[in-house]
Scaffold this motif. Sequence first.
Motif, short mmCIF file in Angstrom:
data_model
loop_
_atom_site.label_atom_id
_atom_site.label_comp_id
_atom_site.label_asym_id
_atom_site.label_seq_id
_atom_site.Cartn_x
_atom_site.Cartn_y
_atom_site.Cartn_z
N ARG A 357 0.81 -1.22 0.00
CA ARG A 357 0.00 0.00 0.00
C ARG A 357 0.84 1.27 0.00
O ARG A 357 0.30 2.36 -0.16
CB ARG A 357 -0.92 0.02 1.21
N ARG A 358 2.15 1.16 0.17
CA ARG A 358 3.00 2.36 0.20
C ARG A 358 3.51 2.61 -1.22
O ARG A 358 4.46 1.98 -1.68
CB ARG A 358 4.15 2.15 1.18
N ARG A 359 2.87 3.55 -1.90
CA ARG A 359 3.16 3.81 -3.31
C ARG A 359 3.60 5.26 -3.48
O ARG A 359 2.95 6.18 -2.97
CB ARG A 359 1.93 3.54 -4.18
N LEU A 360 4.68 5.46 -4.22
CA LEU A 360 5.28 6.78 -4.44
C LEU A 360 5.32 7.05 -5.94
O LEU A 360 5.75 6.21 -6.72
CB LEU A 360 6.69 6.83 -3.85
N HIS A 361 4.88 8.27 -6.31
CA HIS A 361 4.90 8.70 -7.71
C HIS A 361 5.77 9.95 -7.81
O HIS A 361 5.45 10.98 -7.21
CB HIS A 361 3.48 9.00 -8.21
N LEU A 362 6.85 9.86 -8.57
CA LEU A 362 7.76 10.99 -8.78
C LEU A 362 7.48 11.63 -10.14
O LEU A 362 7.13 10.95 -11.10
CB LEU A 362 9.21 10.52 -8.71
N PHE A 363 7.65 12.95 -10.21
CA PHE A 363 7.36 13.77 -11.39
C PHE A 363 5.85 13.73 -11.68
O PHE A 363 5.42 13.58 -12.82
CB PHE A 363 8.14 13.32 -12.62
N ALA A 364 5.05 13.87 -10.65
CA ALA A 364 3.60 13.84 -10.80
C ALA A 364 3.08 15.20 -11.21
O ALA A 364 3.78 16.22 -11.15
CB ALA A 364 2.94 13.38 -9.50
N SER A 365 1.82 15.23 -11.63
CA SER A 365 1.14 16.47 -12.00
C SER A 365 -0.28 16.43 -11.44
O SER A 365 -0.71 15.44 -10.84
CB SER A 365 1.12 16.66 -13.52
N ASP A 366 -1.02 17.50 -11.65
CA ASP A 366 -2.39 17.55 -11.12
C ASP A 366 -3.29 16.50 -11.76
O ASP A 366 -4.26 16.05 -11.13
CB ASP A 366 -2.98 18.95 -11.36
N THR A 367 -3.01 16.09 -12.97
CA THR A 367 -3.86 15.11 -13.64
C THR A 367 -3.55 13.68 -13.24
O THR A 367 -4.29 12.76 -13.61
CB THR A 367 -3.71 15.25 -15.16
N THR A 368 -2.47 13.46 -12.50
CA THR A 368 -2.09 12.10 -12.12
C THR A 368 -2.34 11.80 -10.64
O THR A 368 -1.93 10.74 -10.17
CB THR A 368 -0.59 11.87 -12.42
N LEU A 369 -2.99 12.70 -9.92
CA LEU A 369 -3.28 12.44 -8.51
C LEU A 369 -4.26 11.28 -8.40
O LEU A 369 -5.26 11.22 -9.12
CB LEU A 369 -3.84 13.69 -7.84
N ARG A 370 -4.00 10.38 -7.45
CA ARG A 370 -4.78 9.15 -7.36
C ARG A 370 -4.81 8.68 -5.91
O ARG A 370 -3.78 8.73 -5.23
CB ARG A 370 -4.15 8.07 -8.26
N PRO A 371 -5.96 8.20 -5.43
CA PRO A 371 -6.00 7.65 -4.07
C PRO A 371 -5.04 6.47 -3.92
O PRO A 371 -4.88 5.65 -4.82
CB PRO A 371 -7.47 7.21 -3.91
N GLY A 372 -4.42 6.43 -2.74
CA GLY A 372 -3.46 5.37 -2.47
C GLY A 372 -2.04 5.69 -2.87
O GLY A 372 -1.16 4.85 -2.70
N TRP A 373 -1.78 6.89 -3.37
CA TRP A 373 -0.45 7.27 -3.85
C TRP A 373 -0.01 8.56 -3.17
O TRP A 373 -0.82 9.46 -2.91
CB TRP A 373 -0.46 7.49 -5.37
N LEU A 374 1.31 8.65 -2.95
CA LEU A 374 1.98 9.87 -2.54
C LEU A 374 2.67 10.45 -3.76
O LEU A 374 3.55 9.80 -4.34
CB LEU A 374 2.98 9.61 -1.42
N SER A 375 2.28 11.64 -4.18
CA SER A 375 2.76 12.23 -5.43
C SER A 375 3.67 13.41 -5.13
O SER A 375 3.32 14.28 -4.33
CB SER A 375 1.58 12.70 -6.30
N LEU A 376 4.83 13.44 -5.79
CA LEU A 376 5.80 14.53 -5.67
C LEU A 376 6.14 15.01 -7.07
O LEU A 376 6.33 14.20 -7.99
CB LEU A 376 7.08 14.06 -4.97
N GLY A 377 6.23 16.33 -7.25
CA GLY A 377 6.60 16.86 -8.55
C GLY A 377 6.51 18.37 -8.59
O GLY A 377 5.83 19.00 -7.76
N GLN A 378 7.16 18.94 -9.58
CA GLN A 378 7.18 20.39 -9.74
C GLN A 378 5.97 20.90 -10.50
O GLN A 378 5.63 22.09 -10.42
CB GLN A 378 8.47 20.81 -10.47
#
Length: 490
Positions: A357-378
Amino acid sequence: QSRSSEAMASRFSALREKSRKRREVLAEQLGVDDSDGLTKALASQDERADRDVFPPRKMVKLPSDGASVGGSSAAPVRGAEVAKIPLANTTKPAKAAGRRRSSEEVELAEKVYTDSSAFLKGTHSENPHNDYCQHFVDTRQRPHNFIRDPAIEERFAEYPKLHELMILKKELLTARATPPMYHKCDLEDFDFVSLGMLFDVILIDPPLEEYHQRASGLNLKQRTWSMEEIIDLPIEHLGDIPSFCFLWCGASNMLDKGRDCLKKWGYRRCEDICWIKTNRSAATRAKDDHLEGASILQHTKEHCLMGIRGTVRRSTDHHFIHANMDLDLIICEEAPANSTEKPEEIYSIIENFCLGRRRLHLFASDTTLRPGWLSLGQELTSSNLNLDVYRSFFNAPEDKVLGFHPEIDNLRPKTPPPKQPRGGPYGGGEKGPPGGGAQMPPPPPPQQGVPPLPPGAMGMPPPMLPHHPGLIAPPPMAHMPNPVWHPGPM
């Protein structure tokens, strides 16, 4: 004999009905109104030329009593009550075979094709059948636009068990997903140690230079990254053991460097997910009008490399992975010219496969936000990350995995059990017990001083999660020490 005749008549009736439906579908696809228009559309060049030069001969109905046509004494026709006999056309030659066509006839037979609608019958040289390459040249529609049921919602419609499995998986993921958390930051100087935790899945979608070269005028809120800069990200200090890393590498130029990144981060490449891009809409078809100068072929795909860290076995570690749930192929519409967005199906592939359940998304954007994920990006426009709240979702060991229902375990694809070694009891040519069939000997009696087997062994059901009734808890992992957070050099 009557039964065989009835069966044959029923078979012929079914074949005629099937042929009629096929002609109706084909006529609708070709844009013709009736079967006559379909015959004209499917005819080859020679057939159309001969039909135009020699019109079809008239047909006359002849009574079954053998009456002659035009007063001539012809032999009676036997068979059905009414027969169809062609009358010779006296205004045209009786036979066209062996006669050289005149220049006017040859000119009439020639046709200039403006599209691929008539390329449905004949040889490949004159009239190619299903020539999707020529169709791409004529209409800019890629061949994979015509693949049936590519979407995940339609893919398992004819497979009830897999369809039910996907529904149960989606319901469980929705019920167990953490709220989406995101943080706007520049990953070049972000302090990953401040996260203070390890992850089961890491998805990396970097803004590659290839995207700017392929789509001129692409406006991103962050600069492009080279593979040399991506490889310096401290991914090796973010992944747990075991864990998985998914790295988008573009069309093909960065595949070798992407493998180098996984190797440097401590991951072994195990899969290559390929995104086949369709261009059904006119906006995406317009992109094919601008040929890529740096490539030999027109690029219509992208690759996502999958790496594994640690060791997992699909037959025993089903609390952490469910293998063979999805394909390694994604077929969906290409993003617009000013976007680098990836298909949403990649998240379904990851979530159906890995139960962490620990999921990380790097280089994310507003269109890629999703429940269950931690999103980081500029490219994010805001932040809502609260590390204390996020860490609290995974305090208990059973909270780190998704769990699954017994129905999911019964429906999911499983690895076949290993075969019994030859030469054992009743194996290797030994004679089995009376009554037929090989039987294994009974288990030995328990020894004194040996502790009882843990729940889940010898067919006993494993314990249920205390806070989530109906979900199966992972087995005890005594063979694997608990991971320790080691930030290491940054």
